[in-house]
Motif scaffolding. Sequence first.
Motif, mmCIF file in Angstrom:
data_model
loop_
_atom_site.group_PDB
_atom_site.id
_atom_site.type_symbol
_atom_site.label_atom_id
_atom_site.label_comp_id
_atom_site.label_asym_id
_atom_site.label_seq_id
_atom_site.Cartn_x
_atom_site.Cartn_y
_atom_site.Cartn_z
ATOM 1 N N LEU A 268 0.855 -1.190 0.000
ATOM 2 C CA LEU A 268 0.000 0.000 0.000
ATOM 3 C C LEU A 268 0.886 1.233 0.000
ATOM 4 C CD1 LEU A 268 -2.716 1.516 0.335
ATOM 5 C CD2 LEU A 268 -2.510 1.132 2.804
ATOM 6 N N LEU A 269 0.829 2.012 -1.065
ATOM 7 C CA LEU A 269 1.633 3.229 -1.178
ATOM 8 C C LEU A 269 0.729 4.443 -1.039
ATOM 9 C CD1 LEU A 269 2.842 1.148 -3.760
ATOM 10 C CD2 LEU A 269 4.739 2.643 -3.165
ATOM 11 N N ILE A 270 1.069 5.310 -0.089
ATOM 12 C CA ILE A 270 0.267 6.497 0.199
ATOM 13 C C ILE A 270 1.101 7.746 -0.106
ATOM 14 C CG2 ILE A 270 -0.960 7.787 1.985
ATOM 15 C CD1 ILE A 270 -1.355 5.102 3.457
ATOM 16 N N GLY A 271 0.682 8.462 -1.122
ATOM 17 C CA GLY A 271 1.310 9.744 -1.426
ATOM 18 C C GLY A 271 0.585 10.823 -0.643
ATOM 19 N N ASP A 272 1.097 11.178 0.501
ATOM 20 C CA ASP A 272 0.396 12.108 1.392
ATOM 21 C C ASP A 272 0.122 13.425 0.669
ATOM 22 O OD1 ASP A 272 -0.289 13.910 3.598
ATOM 23 O OD2 ASP A 272 0.513 12.349 4.898
ATOM 24 N N GLY A 273 -1.137 13.846 0.682
ATOM 25 C CA GLY A 273 -1.507 15.115 0.059
ATOM 26 C C GLY A 273 -1.625 15.076 -1.451
ATOM 27 N N THR A 274 -1.694 13.872 -2.024
ATOM 28 C CA THR A 274 -1.629 13.727 -3.480
ATOM 29 C C THR A 274 -3.000 13.585 -4.120
ATOM 30 O OG1 THR A 274 0.551 12.710 -3.332
ATOM 31 C CG2 THR A 274 -0.675 12.339 -5.358
#
Length: 376
Positions: A36-42
């Motif tokens: 699970l990859l989370i691009g914070d604020g993306t």
Amino acid sequence: MTYKNIIYLVLFVTLFSCKSQIAKEEVPPKAKNVILLIGDGTGLSQISSAFYFKKTRPNYARFKHIGLISTSSSREDITDSAAGATAFASGVKTYNGAVGVADDSTKVKTLVEIVSLQHIKTGVISTSSIQHATPAAFYAHAINRGLYEDIAADMVDSDIDFFAGGGIKFFNKRKDEKNLLEALKVKGFGIDTTALGKFSGIKQHQKMAYLLAENHLEPVAKGRGDFLPQATELGIQFLNKDADNSNFFVMVEGSQIDWGGHANDADYLISELIDFDDAVGKALDFAEKDGNTLVIVTADHETGGFTLASTKKETEDGKSYNDYNEITGTFSTNGHSATLIPVFAYGPGSEAFSGVYENTEIFHKILEATHWNTKK
């Protein structure tokens, strides 16, 4: 056998074959691993920037299954990272600032806690401190995201097998004067506070921790280098190393895309987004070879009201115009926004991530795709 009986027999065999084939087709493949990859604020504009500013083809373009999530928290229309990550990690809506607790402040089980009971290895990777809101939501429980020392103690008590990021001071420069690095060693962790190593140098460890900054890591534009894609690849190798126990869950966060949005700094944001896209590529490369890995890429929320606008220019006589051949990153706020967030999925179970749904469904869709249950 009469002609009539032969016809009945043929019809029976045909119907039985069709039913068997349908039954086989209805059984979806099970994912054995989840990245699970989370691009914070993306948000979508942040993702779009890779298609204009990255020198190579963005890894976002490799996905076929794409959905949208609503990100509101339990009390606010606009979420923060703590509530957003808790939705992913535990499948519940909670208030802004809450880490691993419900709206009534009671603890909720996290994915790490759930899958560890299935003897599945787990990891978290971040370009912020490892105690920051997004990674913390996967292993900790705190009524306020700012309780960093409490969150660090939760890391020691957790079943995490691999982590990489910053935040060493919350382990060894604490108000209670405890040195939690020693506690991590007792739990079987190898610890490196200098740099990411090679897999050959860490594979003998039972668990592994990289703490490479007192607090947060430097921005990629100020010397962080390719930490995030390297840590992603190394974490996957480490968690997947034991042939008899190779299944894993890992969360990878590109933290500072969000910080570029808060600062209304388009160059900062875009450089972090491209770095995150490189980490996405490492996850997809593994998943394509492995065949049993579900990759999910999303964000907790959008930051900055970021837009890829045409560049404003002036003619020689002073009249302003929009140059549609040149893009400038612009912002409408220095906070978060309520825009829907894209979800990209690849691998077994990825079809379920299409559509429009609440952010809490990410948690449930992961459990459905893997058959990891929530029983003790």
